[in-house]
Design an enzyme around this catalytic site. Structure first.
Site, mmCIF file in Angstrom:
data_model
loop_
_atom_site.group_PDB
_atom_site.id
_atom_site.type_symbol
_atom_site.label_atom_id
_atom_site.label_comp_id
_atom_site.label_asym_id
_atom_site.label_seq_id
_atom_site.Cartn_x
_atom_site.Cartn_y
_atom_site.Cartn_z
ATOM 1 N N ALA A 278 13.592 13.451 -24.022
ATOM 2 C CA ALA A 278 13.011 12.199 -23.534
ATOM 3 C C ALA A 278 13.518 11.801 -22.161
ATOM 4 O O ALA A 278 13.232 10.701 -21.689
ATOM 5 C CB ALA A 278 13.298 11.079 -24.531
ATOM 6 N N ASN B 98 20.586 11.506 -28.528
ATOM 7 C CA ASN B 98 20.655 12.873 -28.044
ATOM 8 C C ASN B 98 20.462 12.920 -26.530
ATOM 9 O O ASN B 98 20.999 13.785 -25.838
ATOM 10 C CB ASN B 98 19.595 13.726 -28.733
ATOM 11 C CG ASN B 98 19.884 13.890 -30.217
ATOM 12 O OD1 ASN B 98 21.011 14.154 -30.609
ATOM 13 N ND2 ASN B 98 18.872 13.722 -31.034
ATOM 14 N N HIS C 203 14.581 4.761 -20.841
ATOM 15 C CA HIS C 203 15.875 5.268 -20.402
ATOM 16 C C HIS C 203 15.931 5.216 -18.875
ATOM 17 O O HIS C 203 15.047 5.745 -18.204
ATOM 18 C CB HIS C 203 16.091 6.711 -20.856
ATOM 19 C CG HIS C 203 15.866 6.925 -22.325
ATOM 20 N ND1 HIS C 203 16.766 6.498 -23.280
ATOM 21 C CD2 HIS C 203 14.852 7.517 -23.000
ATOM 22 C CE1 HIS C 203 16.309 6.823 -24.481
ATOM 23 N NE2 HIS C 203 15.151 7.434 -24.332
#
Length: 267
Positions: free
Chosen positions: A120, A188, A218
């Site tokens: 991601a 992760n 993020h």
């Protein structure tokens, strides 16, 4: 290259479907699933063929590449026998690598390889490049809709009622390596960032339960002697699992294609 998938959930099934449709140079040869009958039923309902459903510890038999896409606590079960056999292991649960440092030692001894997809995150290639020089700092701020943090041990320890959150709540601030135990299904990305750059101890992390966002967001900030970077990715959550972004299986597919490609772009 023959590929076996350890896991048939939101990530594993999407990767399996892509391989079943056909990717040049790659062939799906087996999957593993906690519910074998359900996995076989899903394959018979939409796949071109029904692939063998094997135990996790047997996936390396007849495969060149074993993809781990299941809960992180099962990484050792999948990766150890595959690496002992000198296979390539693609690790989606990057956070679990911190609890299994011996896997890298096995790979070094046998000629196996551990590959971690970008998942991601954006910009891991740039972070890796900057880390060849001097990096002053790396931070990552992760904001998720509250539902995406449900079940996290750190949230339960806080006693935070995610259904009642009406404004952003800071759930963690500190080194990435100290957060993975509290958010094993969520972070992760932070561990992958740390492994690509200056380590998980020096990579600083914030985790927010944020009802104002609809997507897993993020933001990476890096300061180094070669570049200053700010990168943000807003991942659309998977319909099957809101803790997983839709881009995660696509990242695995891109990595697999890279293994078989005659030309590769990017670091």
């Amino acid at each position: 290259m023959k590929v076996a998938l350890g896991g048939f959930g939101a990530v594993g099934r999407a990767v399996a479907e892509a391989l079943d449709r056909g990717i040049d140079g790659l062939e799906l040869v087996a999957v593993s699933a906690s519910d074998r009958a359900r996995a076989e039923a899903r394959m018979s309902g939409g796949f071109r063929k029904v692939y063998p459903v094997k135990p996790l510890e047997e996936l390396q038999d007849g495969a060149d590449v074993v993809v781990e896409c299941c809960p992180g606590h099962l990484l050792e079960t999948i990766a150890r026998p595959a690496l002992e056999a000198g296979r390539i292991v693609v690790v989606v649960s990057a956070g679990a690598l911190l609890a299994n440092p011996h896997l890298e030692e096995i790979a070094a001894r046998t000629g196996g390889r551990i590959l971690v997809p970008s998942g991601a995150l954006a910009g891991l290639d740039a972070v890796r490049a900057a880390a060849e020089g001097t990096v002053e700092s790396v931070t990552i701020s992760t904001r998720k809709p509250p539902a995406g943090l449900k079940g996290a041990p750190a949230i339960e320890a806080m006693g935070l009622d995610l259904d009642a959150v009406t404004e952003p709540v800071l759930c963690y601030a500190g080194p990435a390596e100290d957060a993975i135990a509290g958010f094993p299904a969520n972070l992760n990305v932070a561990v992958a960032l740390g492994l690509a750059g200056i380590g998980t101890a020096r990579t600083m992390l914030e985790v927010w339960a944020d009802p104002t966002v609809e997507r897993n967001t993020h933001t990476i900030r890096l300061v180094s002697d070669s570049a200053t970077m700010t990168m943000t990715i807003e991942g659309i959550p998977s319909d099957d699992n809101p803790r997983t972004g839709r881009i995660t299986p696509l990242s695995v597919i891109a990595l697999l294609k890279r293994l078989a490609a005659p030309m590769v772009i990017g670091t």
